[in-house]
Design an enzyme around this catalytic site. Structure first.
Site, PDB file in Angstrom:
ATOM      1  N   ARG A 190       4.981 -13.492 -11.370  1.00 47.54           N
ATOM      2  CA  ARG A 190       4.355 -13.051 -12.627  1.00 47.54           C
ATOM      3  C   ARG A 190       3.697 -14.233 -13.340  1.00 47.54           C
ATOM      4  NH1 ARG A 190       8.638  -8.430 -14.881  1.00 47.54           N
ATOM      5  NH2 ARG A 190       7.911  -6.885 -13.386  1.00 47.54           N
ATOM      6  N   TYR A 331      -0.896  -5.577 -10.592  1.00 46.04           N
ATOM      7  CA  TYR A 331       0.196  -5.951  -9.666  1.00 46.04           C
ATOM      8  C   TYR A 331       1.179  -6.936 -10.309  1.00 46.04           C
ATOM      9  CZ  TYR A 331      -2.769  -9.895  -7.720  1.00 46.04           C
ATOM     10  OH  TYR A 331      -3.538 -10.998  -7.509  1.00 46.04           O
ATOM     11  N   GLU A 332       2.324  -7.061  -9.666  1.00 42.94           N
ATOM     12  CA  GLU A 332       3.475  -7.801 -10.232  1.00 42.94           C
ATOM     13  C   GLU A 332       3.911  -7.195 -11.566  1.00 42.94           C
ATOM     14  OE1 GLU A 332       5.205  -9.586  -8.548  1.00 42.94           O
ATOM     15  OE2 GLU A 332       3.810 -10.033  -6.931  1.00 42.94           O
ATOM     16  N   GLY A 333       3.759  -5.893 -11.690  1.00 42.44           N
ATOM     17  CA  GLY A 333       4.141  -5.193 -12.922  1.00 42.44           C
ATOM     18  C   GLY A 333       2.940  -5.070 -13.832  1.00 42.44           C
ATOM     19  N   GLN A 338       5.201  -5.422 -18.347  1.00 42.06           N
ATOM     20  CA  GLN A 338       5.453  -6.717 -19.014  1.00 42.06           C
ATOM     21  C   GLN A 338       5.874  -6.468 -20.465  1.00 42.06           C
ATOM     22  OE1 GLN A 338       5.278  -9.217 -16.851  1.00 42.06           O
ATOM     23  NE2 GLN A 338       4.410  -7.722 -15.430  1.00 42.06           N
TER      24      GLN A 338
END
Ligand SMILES: Cc1cc2nc3c(=O)[nH]c(=O)nc-3n(C[C@H](O)[C@H](O)[C@H](O)COP(=O)(O)OP(=O)(O)OC[C@H]3O[C@@H](n4cnc5c(N)ncnc54)[C@H](O)[C@@H]3O)c2cc1C
Length: 489
Positions: A190, A331-333, A338
């Site tokens: 992230r 992506y990556e949340g 977040q």
């Protein structure tokens, strides 16, 4: 490398080619997970070749029914008499899941062992190399490569595990603790995706400046030239370039401050200081990921705008940055994930303690600005103070509503994230302004320092000023978000 240096270097790599730099980004995350939970034998088998770049790594979380919510993961792992596992299932959207750039691909896979508890507590992490130690091809196959809006040079694969009797996988760490280990990898990733945002923003800015210096159109409004001038003369073009520059510099400073906190959290001799830095770093990660990537979209969009019609035409290259930047908020949340992290784990859980400690640090910078005596510092002080007060109001609101009315707290989650990111990045610009004023006074690098001061001033007047509005959206705006009946959409 210390993260502070590593982050600065990876930004340059990502500016050069976001798609390509994604491969080492995920490999780094896989290395971090193996370092955290892998056995000494696994570490020895995989890490040296992943560090040297002979092998690459992937992160296999997503499945068709499990994206933001990983408790829905269904890929299964069956224990074998020799201690290994057979993996069966489908993973989608796997970045660099298949390619022939390296001799081997080390897949880190989330799966459930038969009989594991439902939900996140029943997920384990496995290492599943494409090529096994004896040189045979593991039972993991690329079913297709996706066609995408951006990052087209990065292969995004659908991977099928176990069609021919089961892919060989080895458990990493303990059973059912997979998500915990994956979070180590995810926090690193992230942070790195936030740096990707800064990188693409920098690239878009440089391209826009070059075009604005070259493209001739319209006479200057101040009559300084009797003919059409390069568009950089026009105040609105300069406003766009300053917005791009200020966002990028502020987010870069925020990311590097986060990286320095990470380094201090690991290497500082004093245990209390390590703990304080760790808490600060963890608070910053959703801001670095969420705010820097959302700002990169705005910056890349302004980059297209500076180019006018040519920006919309692919050969210019400006549109590519906009298309590439869009994945960074997903992506990556996603940004919402977040923001949920910021609201739930980083604010409500400790009753706002770390958030208020950040506000206290900002207040200390306000004290330094008050002592500066310059006009730029006075303006920054005014903007920073009202932004910090707005932040504290929002923290109080989130902590209160989190207990009594969670829908209201989460209705403001993304505005809170944007507010906090804007403020913390702006705070770094205030610190940069103070440092630059001192250097100018000492006669050092005057041109660079003056540009820094003016960029900070721009941030104060044009970007920090958004914070009080975001406060109102969070504290007074929940009814507008949740009032509409579901069937009315
Ligand atoms: C190009 C690309 C590369 C990728 N690389 C990888 C990879 O290498 N490995 C991997 O495992 N995955 C990868 N992914 C998957 C990526 O991480 C997911 O797409 C992402 O996490 C979102 O999940 P989803 O697509 O299922 O969307 P969903 O979870 O279905 O989300 C849809 C919408 O609902 C919102 N939403 C969902 N839950 C909540 C909530 N609780 N609160 C508020 N809003 C919510 C989201 O914010 C979003 O707006 C990649 C995806 C792409 C497109």
């Amino acid at each position: 490398l210390p993260k502070t240096i590593g982050a600065a270097c990876t930004e340059i790599l990502n500016s050069a080619n976001l798609s390509f730099a994604l491969c080492p980004l995920l490999t780094d995350g896989a290395i971090e997970a193996l370092l955290t939970a892998g056995s000494p034998q696994q570490q020895q088998q995989f890490i040296p070749k992943m560090v040297s770049g002979q092998w690459t790594g992937t992160m296999n979380l997503t499945e068709p029914q499990a994206g933001s919510d990983l408790s829905l993961v269904r890929t299964r792992a069956e224990p074998q008499p020799d201690g290994s596992f057979k993996i069966f299932g489908t993973k989608i959207f796997i970045t660099y899941g298949e390619h022939d750039m390296a001799d081997n691909i080390v897949h880190l896979v989330l799966a459930r062992v038969a009989g594991a508890p439902e939900g996140v507590k029943g997920i384990s992490l496995f290492v599943c190399p494409k090529v096994l130690a004896d040189g045979t091809h593991n039972d993991v196959h690329c079913v297709s490569i996706e066609h995408k809006l951006g990052i087209k040079a990065s292969p995004t694969a659908v991977l099928q595990y176990g069609d021919k009797g089961g892919a060989v996988g080895y458990l990493i760490g303990q059973e059912n603790r997979g998500l915990e280990y994956m979070f180590v990898m995810m926090n690193a990733a992230r942070f790195a995706v936030g740096v990707q945002g800064i990188a693409v923003a920098e690239r878009a800015y440089q391209k826009a400046v070059a075009y604005a210096r070259e493209r001739v159109q319209s006479r200057p409004v101040d009559g300084s030239l009797p003919r059409a001038a390069t568009i950089i003369h026009h105040p609105d073009v300069r406003r766009m370039l300053m917005t791009m520059r200020a966002y990028t510099e502020a987010c870069r400073a925020m990311a590097l401050v986060g990286a320095a906190a990470y380094d201090a959290a690991h290497a500082h001799p004093d245990a209390q200081s390590r703990q304080r830095n760790q808490a600060f770093y963890e608070f910053l990660v959703p801001l670095i990921k969420g705010f820097s990537t959302e700002m990169s979209l705005e910056v890349a969009s302004l980059g297209v705008q500076v180019h006018g019609g040519m920006g919309f035409i692919e050969e210019t290259g400006a549109a590519q940055h906009l298309r590439d930047a869009k994945i960074l908020t997903i992506y990556e949340g996603t940004t919402a994930i977040q923001a949920n992290d910021l609201v739930g784990r980083k604010t409500m859980r400790d009753g706002g303690t770390v958030a208020r400690a950040v506000a206290a640090q900002i207040e200390a910078t306000e004290g330094e600005l008050a002592g500066s005596g310059s006009e730029h510092a006075a303006v920054m002080l005014k903007r920073l103070r009202s932004a910090r007060q707005a932040f504290v109001d929002v923290v109080d609101y989130i902590v209160d509503k989190g207990r009594t009315d969670p829908n209201a707290a989460f209705a403001g989650s993304v505005p809170y994230l944007m507010l906090a990111g804007n403020l913390v990045a702006g705070w770094q610009m205030a610190r940069a302004l103070l440092a630059a004023e001192q250097r100018v006074a000492a006669g050092e690098q005057a041109e660079f320092m003056r540009a820094k001061i003016l960029t900070a001033r721009f941030y104060a007047d044009h970007i920090l000023t958004q914070v009080p509005g975001l406060r109102d959206s969070v504290v007074e705006g929940a009814a507008g978000v949740t009032g509409m009946a579901l069937e009315a959409f």
